[in-house]
Design an enzyme around this catalytic site. Structure first.
Site, short mmCIF file in Angstrom:
data_model
loop_
_atom_site.label_atom_id
_atom_site.label_comp_id
_atom_site.label_asym_id
_atom_site.label_seq_id
_atom_site.Cartn_x
_atom_site.Cartn_y
_atom_site.Cartn_z
N HIS A 44 -9.26 1.32 4.97
CA HIS A 44 -8.11 1.58 5.59
C HIS A 44 -8.25 2.33 6.80
CE1 HIS A 44 -3.77 2.60 6.45
NE2 HIS A 44 -3.54 1.41 6.11
N SER B 240 3.96 -2.19 10.24
CA SER B 240 5.57 -2.10 10.54
C SER B 240 6.00 -3.49 10.18
CB SER B 240 5.68 -1.89 11.95
OG SER B 240 5.41 -0.53 12.17
N ASN C 27 1.02 -1.07 -0.11
CA ASN C 27 -0.13 0.10 -0.08
C ASN C 27 0.90 1.13 0.13
OD1 ASN C 27 -1.80 2.33 0.46
ND2 ASN C 27 -2.36 1.49 2.76
N GLY D 11 3.11 2.24 10.73
CA GLY D 11 4.04 3.29 10.73
C GLY D 11 4.82 3.86 11.69
N GLU E 230 -4.99 -4.90 10.97
CA GLU E 230 -3.96 -3.66 10.93
C GLU E 230 -4.40 -2.98 12.17
OE1 GLU E 230 -1.90 -2.46 6.84
OE2 GLU E 230 -3.85 -1.29 7.08
N LYS F 274 0.09 4.39 -0.28
CA LYS F 274 -0.63 5.47 0.48
C LYS F 274 -0.19 6.65 -0.62
CE LYS F 274 -0.01 3.30 4.75
NZ LYS F 274 0.19 3.35 6.32
N GLU G 33 -6.74 4.77 7.81
CA GLU G 33 -6.29 6.13 7.59
C GLU G 33 -7.78 6.94 6.75
OE1 GLU G 33 -2.49 5.53 5.45
OE2 GLU G 33 -1.73 4.86 7.69
P1 13P Z 1 3.51 0.38 7.59
O1 13P Z 1 3.95 -0.84 6.97
O2 13P Z 1 3.97 1.68 7.12
O3 13P Z 1 3.57 0.35 9.11
O4 13P Z 1 1.98 0.69 7.04
C1 13P Z 1 0.86 -0.56 7.17
C2 13P Z 1 -0.23 -0.19 6.44
O5 13P Z 1 -0.85 0.80 6.81
C3 13P Z 1 -0.48 -0.86 5.29
O6 13P Z 1 -1.84 -0.44 4.74
#
Ligand code: 13P
Length: 245
Positions: free
Chosen positions: A94, A208, A11, A170, A164, A13, A96
């Site tokens: 997601h 992560s 992803n 992150g 997640e 983003k 976010e």
């Molecule tokens: P990270 O791998 O950067 O922690 O992000 C995970 C994520 O949100 C994937 O959708």
């Protein structure tokens, strides 16, 4: 027991520019075939990436879609268009988007329905915040979120779940293997109870995941691959994770 082929999905983003096609090119040159591989770049790069991936074993997906087929929805993108430009999957719900855009599980479910109606695999994300985990009952909460977000007609072929934990995204903080295993087992049990094909549906872990911890995470029962953020942007890191699947 059902055999589930692992899926490692990147992803991106809101990261990447046209020059990032070079990273995709490097991934395609390696052409991994030990598992399914998907890259979800920002919308404007999807068509270009589909062309660049060519015959490599790498599929291209999106990070969101609208519920409607078409119409007056400025700035939104339909599942129909995603399929038309060659995407094969779309991430919905997601954390976010749930946080930044106030997306409810009911909306996420409608998006997943739109996605699968157009032949896209819906990757439906769920996960608890740190406050919710510390308050106890994260398992029940995340299972509830999943059941509210997955359409009734979901099948193993058109639906993937991604667990997640928001606090692991992150941050470099990863739950223990026991915590991941317990959540995936709870999600699996709920899928098996509700859907005829629940045992075949893949449940990804995201948050992560790095080349250094991927093998340990992918070895946990009921972890069928990963949804990778930061470490999917660089071909070397991503390929390291893919090879651990
Ligand atoms: P990270 O791998 O950067 O922690 O992000 C995970 C994520 O949100 C994937 O959708």
């Amino acid at each position: 027991m059902t055999t589930r082929r692992k899926l490692v999905a990147g992803n991106w983003k809101m990261n990447g520019l046209t020059a990032s096609a070079a990273e995709l090119g490097q991934m395609c040159d390696a052409n991994p075939s030990n598992c399914d591989v998907l890259i979800c770049p920002p919308y404007p790069l999807i068509g270009r990436f589909v062309g660049a991936a060519g015959n490599a074993h790498i599929e291209i997906g999106a990070q969101d879609c609208h519920t409607a087929e078409s119409g007056a929805h400025t700035g939104d993108v339909s599942a129909a268009l995603l399929a038309d430009v060659g995407a094969t999957a779309v991430i919905v719900g997601h954390s976010e988007r749930r946080a930044d855009h106030g997306e409810s599980s009911a909306l996420v479910r409608a998006k997943a329905e739109a996605a699968t109606a157009h032949g896209l695999t819906a990757i439906i994300c769920v996960g608890e915040t740190l406050e919710q985990r510390e308050a106890g009952g994260a398992g029940e909460l995340v299972v509830g979120q999943m059941l509210d977000s997955v359409p009734d007609g979901a099948t193993a072929a058109n639906t993937v779940i991604a667990y997640e934990p928001v606090w692991a995204i992150g941050t470099g903080k990863v739950p223990t293997s026991e915590q991941i295993g317990a959540m995936h087992a709870a999600l699996r049990a709920a899928l098996v109870e509700k859907f005829g094909e629940g045992d075949g549906m893949r449940i990804l872990y995201g948050g992560s995941v790095k080349p250094t911890n991927a093998a340990e995470i992918f070895a946990i029962a009921d972890v069928d691959g990963g949804l990778i953020g930061g470490a999917s942007l660089k071909a070397n890191d991503f390929l390291g994770i893919v090879s651990a699947a």
